[in-house]
Design an enzyme around this catalytic site. Sequence first.
Site, PDB file in Angstrom:
ATOM      1  N   LYS A   1       0.820  -1.204   0.000  1.00  0.00           N
ATOM      2  CA  LYS A   1       0.000   0.000   0.000  1.00  0.00           C
ATOM      3  C   LYS A   1       0.858   1.259   0.000  1.00  0.00           C
ATOM      4  CE  LYS A   1      -3.746  -0.267  -0.234  1.00  0.00           C
ATOM      5  NZ  LYS A   1      -4.557  -0.439  -1.459  1.00  0.00           N
TER       6      LYS A   1
ATOM      7  N   HIS B   1      -1.523   3.707  -6.892  1.00  0.00           N
ATOM      8  CA  HIS B   1      -2.850   4.292  -7.169  1.00  0.00           C
ATOM      9  C   HIS B   1      -2.740   5.741  -7.653  1.00  0.00           C
ATOM     10  CE1 HIS B   1      -4.525   0.704  -5.426  1.00  0.00           C
ATOM     11  NE2 HIS B   1      -3.962   0.933  -4.280  1.00  0.00           N
TER      12      HIS B   1
ATOM     13  N   GLN C   1      -6.117   9.794 -10.109  1.00  0.00           N
ATOM     14  CA  GLN C   1      -6.710   9.869  -8.783  1.00  0.00           C
ATOM     15  C   GLN C   1      -6.250  11.148  -8.086  1.00  0.00           C
ATOM     16  OE1 GLN C   1      -5.059   7.112 -10.000  1.00  0.00           O
ATOM     17  NE2 GLN C   1      -5.938   5.213  -9.199  1.00  0.00           N
TER      18      GLN C   1
ATOM     19  N   PHE D   1      -4.699  -9.187  -6.356  1.00  0.00           N
ATOM     20  CA  PHE D   1      -5.436  -9.589  -5.163  1.00  0.00           C
ATOM     21  C   PHE D   1      -6.932  -9.683  -5.439  1.00  0.00           C
ATOM     22  CE2 PHE D   1      -1.660  -8.053  -2.864  1.00  0.00           C
ATOM     23  CZ  PHE D   1      -1.531  -9.033  -1.873  1.00  0.00           C
TER      24      PHE D   1
ATOM     25  N   GLY E   1     -14.423 -11.782 -14.040  1.00  0.00           N
ATOM     26  CA  GLY E   1     -13.048 -11.492 -13.659  1.00  0.00           C
ATOM     27  C   GLY E   1     -12.655 -12.174 -12.362  1.00  0.00           C
TER      28      GLY E   1
ATOM     29  N   TYR F   1     -12.932  -3.697 -13.387  1.00  0.00           N
ATOM     30  CA  TYR F   1     -11.653  -2.986 -13.503  1.00  0.00           C
ATOM     31  C   TYR F   1     -11.891  -1.805 -14.428  1.00  0.00           C
ATOM     32  CZ  TYR F   1      -6.737  -1.941 -14.226  1.00  0.00           C
ATOM     33  OH  TYR F   1      -5.524  -1.304 -14.266  1.00  0.00           O
TER      34      TYR F   1
ATOM     35  N   ILE G   1     -13.790  -0.160   1.023  1.00  0.00           N
ATOM     36  CA  ILE G   1     -12.472  -0.376   1.633  1.00  0.00           C
ATOM     37  C   ILE G   1     -11.491  -0.770   0.536  1.00  0.00           C
ATOM     38  CG2 ILE G   1     -11.173  -1.773   3.290  1.00  0.00           C
ATOM     39  CD1 ILE G   1     -13.826  -2.168   4.829  1.00  0.00           C
TER      40      ILE G   1
END
Length: 365
Positions: free
Chosen positions: A75, A94, A99, A133, A200, A248, A314
Site C-alpha cells: 500500500k 494508485h 486519482q 489480489f 473477472g 476494472y 475499503i
Amino acid sequence: MVHLWLRAETKPKEHRAALTPNSCRVLIQNGFQITVEKSTQRTLNDEEYEREGCTLVPSGTWKNAPSDAYIIGLKELPENDTSPLSHSHIFFAHCYKNQDGWQDVIRRFVQGNGILLDLEFLTDEKGRRVAAFGYHAGFAGTALGLCVWAQQQIRPGEKYPSVDHFPNENDLITHVKDQLNKAIGIKGYTPRIMVMGALGRCGKGAADFARKVDIPEENIIKWDLEETKKGGPFPEILEADIFVNCIYLNQKIPPFLTKEMLDLQRKLSVIVDVSCDTTNPNNPIPVYTGNTTFGNPTIAVETKNAHSLDVIAIDHLPTLLPRESSEQYTADLLPTLLELPNRDTARVWIDAEKLFREKASLIDS
C-alpha cells in the site's frame, strides 16, 4: 545480486505482505538478498522471515537502504511525507488513473530521481496483470456485504462496527454463516447478490464466497460485459439486496447507479464497491464520496427513501484474510520478481518503467 527490501506497511489494519517467507526462500535460493523490516502489524511474523535467511531491520528504515535496493511493499507510502524518493519502488501507488493527488506522488520520484514500478501495471503479453489480489478482494467484499446486510436485519439502525482480520477462510465463513442465518430468520428470505464484473478474478471471488455460505445459485446475479453493453444506469441493481462492484475501470463509462435512482422503491440496501474508484473522475457509482476503512467500514447514503443504504468502500479488502491472500499473490508475482536480475531485457519490467516515464512527463513542473 538483486536486493529486495520489504518495508513495513503503515496503512492502519493492513496485515498483508508483498513478500511471504515462502517467496523469500525461493528468491534467496536464486541469489537474491532480502531485507525485511520488522512489523507487529503484519500477520506473517518476523521469525518466519528470519528462518528463511532474511535480514531483519527496524521498521521504517527503508530510506537508509543501499541505493541499488528495490523497496517493495503493497500500500501507499507513509502519509505526510513529501520528500524526494531516490530508490526504485515496487508497490500499488494508485496514481496512474488521475486519482486525487496523483501528481504529488509521481513528483516525489522525479525530484529524487527514483522510479516507480507499479504492481497494478505489471502485465503479461496479453495485457493481463501477472499478479492480483482481485479474487480475495471480491471474496472479502461479499463477506462484509453479507455481514452488513445481516446487521441491518438483526440490529436495524445501528452502524456496523470496526472489523478485524480473520486467521483463516474457515473462521470467516463460520462467522458470516452465523450472522446470515440469524438475519434470514428475521427477514424471512435469503438475500439476492448482484455481482458486476462476474467473469473477472474479483467477480469470481465474490460469487464463490456467496456459494460457500450457502446462498442459492439463483440468488447470485452475475453480470459482465454482455449484460452491460447497452450502457447504464441499470435499474436492475435496485432489485438486489446487495450490489458488489468488481469491475476494472480503465475508461469512462456511464454510471451504474445515480443518486436519483436511490430515491425510488428498491430492495438494495448494501453496496460493496470493491473497485473503489472513489476519486476517479469516471467512477461508475457516484452516489457516495470517500473510502471506508476496517475501523469505519460503512457510509450511510442519504436518500429520500426510508429504506437504508450502506456503502462499503475499503481499498484493501484482501487483508481480511491476510495470510491466504498474501500467499496467493506472492506465488503469482514470484516469476516476475525472478526476472529482476535481467530487468533491462525483461518485457514486464521494461513496460513498467516506460509507463512511469510517460506519467512523469505529464506532471506539472
